[in-house]
Design an enzyme around this catalytic site. Structure first.
Site, PDB file in Angstrom:
ATOM      1  N   GLY A 181     -17.756 -46.576   5.406  1.00 40.29           N
ATOM      2  CA  GLY A 181     -19.069 -47.209   5.496  1.00 40.29           C
ATOM      3  C   GLY A 181     -20.088 -46.127   5.557  1.00 40.29           C
ATOM      4  O   GLY A 181     -19.998 -45.102   4.901  1.00 40.29           O
ATOM      5  N   ILE A 183     -21.470 -44.184   7.695  1.00 42.69           N
ATOM      6  CA  ILE A 183     -21.189 -42.857   8.604  1.00 42.69           C
ATOM      7  C   ILE A 183     -20.341 -41.998   7.505  1.00 42.69           C
ATOM      8  O   ILE A 183     -20.182 -40.787   7.617  1.00 42.69           O
ATOM      9  CB  ILE A 183     -20.773 -43.326   9.952  1.00 42.69           C
ATOM     10  N   ALA A 264     -14.597 -42.769  15.706  1.00 39.11           N
ATOM     11  CA  ALA A 264     -14.648 -44.310  15.498  1.00 39.11           C
ATOM     12  C   ALA A 264     -14.662 -44.883  16.683  1.00 39.11           C
ATOM     13  O   ALA A 264     -15.590 -45.233  17.566  1.00 39.11           O
ATOM     14  CB  ALA A 264     -13.765 -44.632  14.221  1.00 39.11           C
ATOM     15  N   ARG A 265     -13.290 -45.231  17.072  1.00 36.74           N
ATOM     16  CA  ARG A 265     -13.257 -45.916  18.355  1.00 36.74           C
ATOM     17  C   ARG A 265     -11.736 -45.540  18.794  1.00 36.74           C
ATOM     18  O   ARG A 265     -10.757 -45.173  17.837  1.00 36.74           O
ATOM     19  CB  ARG A 265     -12.971 -47.462  18.162  1.00 36.74           C
ATOM     20  N   GLU A 294     -10.664 -45.425  27.224  1.00 36.01           N
ATOM     21  CA  GLU A 294     -11.625 -44.562  27.879  1.00 36.01           C
ATOM     22  C   GLU A 294     -12.624 -45.365  28.731  1.00 36.01           C
ATOM     23  O   GLU A 294     -12.586 -46.585  28.561  1.00 36.01           O
ATOM     24  CB  GLU A 294     -12.449 -43.938  26.490  1.00 36.01           C
ATOM     25  N   HIS A 312     -17.483 -39.444  23.878  1.00 36.78           N
ATOM     26  CA  HIS A 312     -18.130 -40.481  23.223  1.00 36.78           C
ATOM     27  C   HIS A 312     -19.594 -40.373  23.165  1.00 36.78           C
ATOM     28  O   HIS A 312     -20.263 -41.161  23.360  1.00 36.78           O
ATOM     29  CB  HIS A 312     -17.740 -42.022  23.824  1.00 36.78           C
ATOM     30  N   ILE A 313     -19.988 -39.079  22.302  1.00 37.33           N
ATOM     31  CA  ILE A 313     -21.240 -38.870  22.451  1.00 37.33           C
ATOM     32  C   ILE A 313     -21.687 -38.553  20.993  1.00 37.33           C
ATOM     33  O   ILE A 313     -22.792 -37.971  20.776  1.00 37.33           O
ATOM     34  CB  ILE A 313     -21.614 -37.627  23.166  1.00 37.33           C
TER      35      ILE A 313
HETATM   36  C1  8YV Z   1     -22.626 -45.766  21.356  1.00 39.00           C
HETATM   37  C2  8YV Z   1     -20.828 -45.904  19.215  1.00 39.00           C
HETATM   38  O1  8YV Z   1     -22.775 -44.741  22.087  1.00 39.00           O
HETATM   39  O2  8YV Z   1     -22.648 -47.134  18.017  1.00 39.00           O
HETATM   40  C3  8YV Z   1     -21.584 -47.213  18.398  1.00 39.00           C
HETATM   41  O3  8YV Z   1     -20.606 -47.791  18.191  1.00 39.00           O
HETATM   42  O4  8YV Z   1     -19.726 -45.748  19.329  1.00 39.00           O
HETATM   43  C4  8YV Z   1     -21.968 -45.167  20.267  1.00 39.00           C
HETATM   44  O5  8YV Z   1     -22.932 -44.772  19.260  1.00 39.00           O
HETATM   45  C5  8YV Z   1     -21.524 -46.564  22.175  1.00 39.00           C
HETATM   46  O6  8YV Z   1     -20.820 -47.424  21.618  1.00 39.00           O
HETATM   47  C6  8YV Z   1     -22.487 -47.296  23.348  1.00 39.00           C
HETATM   48  O7  8YV Z   1     -22.724 -48.484  22.991  1.00 39.00           O
END
Ligand code: 8YV
Length: 356
Positions: A181, A183, A264-265, A294, A312-313
């Site tokens: 995508g 990113i 990603a996740r 997390e 997650h930053i």
């Molecule tokens: C967020 C993220 O900081 O945008 C996303 O999907 O994973 C991060 O940029 C996080 O999800 C907080 O909402």
């Protein structure tokens, strides 16, 4: 019933007008800001709405979230705030949920659509910042930056030696991107144009030839991606289909010299399998910004040395977090009928609910 609840519900159901009346006096609609966010962004929302916010940033249990949503027509959410069928059923007055995140696996979009609730996210504004971070994490893993820093901080650096923390090169290596995508494409550009990498990718659908050419990226099957990548970066959205897309079998296909980076996740990678592969040096290193469950991190990941762990930053630059917060607010304001984009929120996920 919470004060104002039915009036606001009727008002929203009656056409998303911005205000309701109480004994002839116009009342602002109420919205919930579920997590702490920049105070000036909350103030922007207060120009249009009664706002209940959460400056202490306590994570509300789901029952409390449901309770606090009573009487609210909109919610400003982040990726950790679940908006599912249960929350929606308990809050039929809700009209819009606006995530300060590009990912939206915390929303049950189908359930929202069925109830006419608009969902929005924050695409584009975080693309380059997140790609920067993904690249940084990949480089840190490949060049063993965390591992060597810990060694230095422990006072173990007594002399230079020829193979001290030797890692693998980024320049000229093969960059494999899983999920192409916005990113993924931004990472591909950095690799191809900045570091002379050969870029291969796998995605649910192949990109247009023009985008492939611009990213200098070639489409390959998932298995070839895993076999050929020197550095694998995962940028897939999370869904039931992408759950454990990388597990023991996939890790076994990777080169022993390869690195894996996940921005990603959590849940896309099987963290237990990854920790085992790292411990057994079946892959060289990993960079992880996201984790299954997390903020809890799999204990085995905390003990293997060859992994760089961040909380997650990836989108966390000041400018980008401000842009995300303002875009989420723009969406909420517009979705509820205010501001220059009234009725036309900038980034709807289920725009079909906006049709008259
Ligand atoms: C967020 C993220 O900081 O945008 C996303 O999907 O994973 C991060 O940029 C996080 O999800 C907080 O909402």
């Amino acid at each position: 019933m919470a004060p104002g609840r039915s009036a606001q519900g009727e008002d929203a159901a009656g056409g998303r007008c911005g205000r309701t009346e109480c004994a002839g006096v116009p009342m602002k609609q109420s919205v919930l800001v579920t997590r702490a966010v920049f105070p000036d962004v909350v103030e922007r929302l207060r120009e249009h709405f009664e706002v209940e916010d959460n400056p202490s940033d306590r994570i509300w249990p789901k029952a409390e979230l449901i309770e606090r949503l009573h009487g609210k027509v909109g919610a400003f959410t982040t990726g950790s705030v679940p908006i599912d069928a249960e929350v929606l059923a308990a809050n039929p007055q809700l009209r819009a949920v606006c995530n300060m995140a590009v990912g939206y696996n915390n929303f049950d979009v189908a359930a929202c659509t069925a109830r006419g609730v608009l969902c929005t996210n924050t695409p584009d504004v975080l693309t380059e910042t997140t790609a920067d971070f993904g690249f940084a994490l990949m480089m840190a893993a490949a060049r063993r930056i965390s591992e060597s820093e810990h060694f230095l901080r422990r006072g173990e650096w007594t002399q230079w030696f020829y193979d001290m923390f030797v890692g693998s090169d980024i320049h000229g290596a093969t960059l494999g991107i899983l999920g192409m995508g916005r990113i993924g494409q931004a990472i591909a550009r950095r690799g191809a144009h900045g570091f002379g990498m050969r870029v291969i990718y796998h995605n649910r659908s192949r990109l247009d030839a023009a985008i492939e050419a611009e990213c200098k990226a070639s489409y390959v099957g998932k298995e070839q991606l895993l076999r050929d990548a020197d550095h694998l970066v995962i940028v897939l959205p999370y869904s039931s289909e992408s759950h454990h897309a990388i597990g023991a079998a996939e890790l076994a296909l990777m080169k022993p010299s390869a690195t894996l980076t996940n921005i990603a996740r959590g849940g896309i990678v099987d963290d237990a399998a990854l920790a085992k592969a790292l411990a057994e040096r079946r892959i060289a290193a990993a960079g992880l910004d996201v984790f299954e469950g997390e903020p809890t991190v799999h204990p085995d990941l905390l003990t293997v040395p060859n992994v760089v762990l961040t909380p997650h930053i990836a989108s966390a630059s000041v400018a980008t977090r401000r842009a995300m917060a303002n875009l989420a607010a723009d969406n909420l304001i517009a979705a509820l009928g205010f501001g220059p984009n009234a009725g036309k929120p900038p980034s709807p996920l289920n725009p079909e609910v906006l049709r008259p």
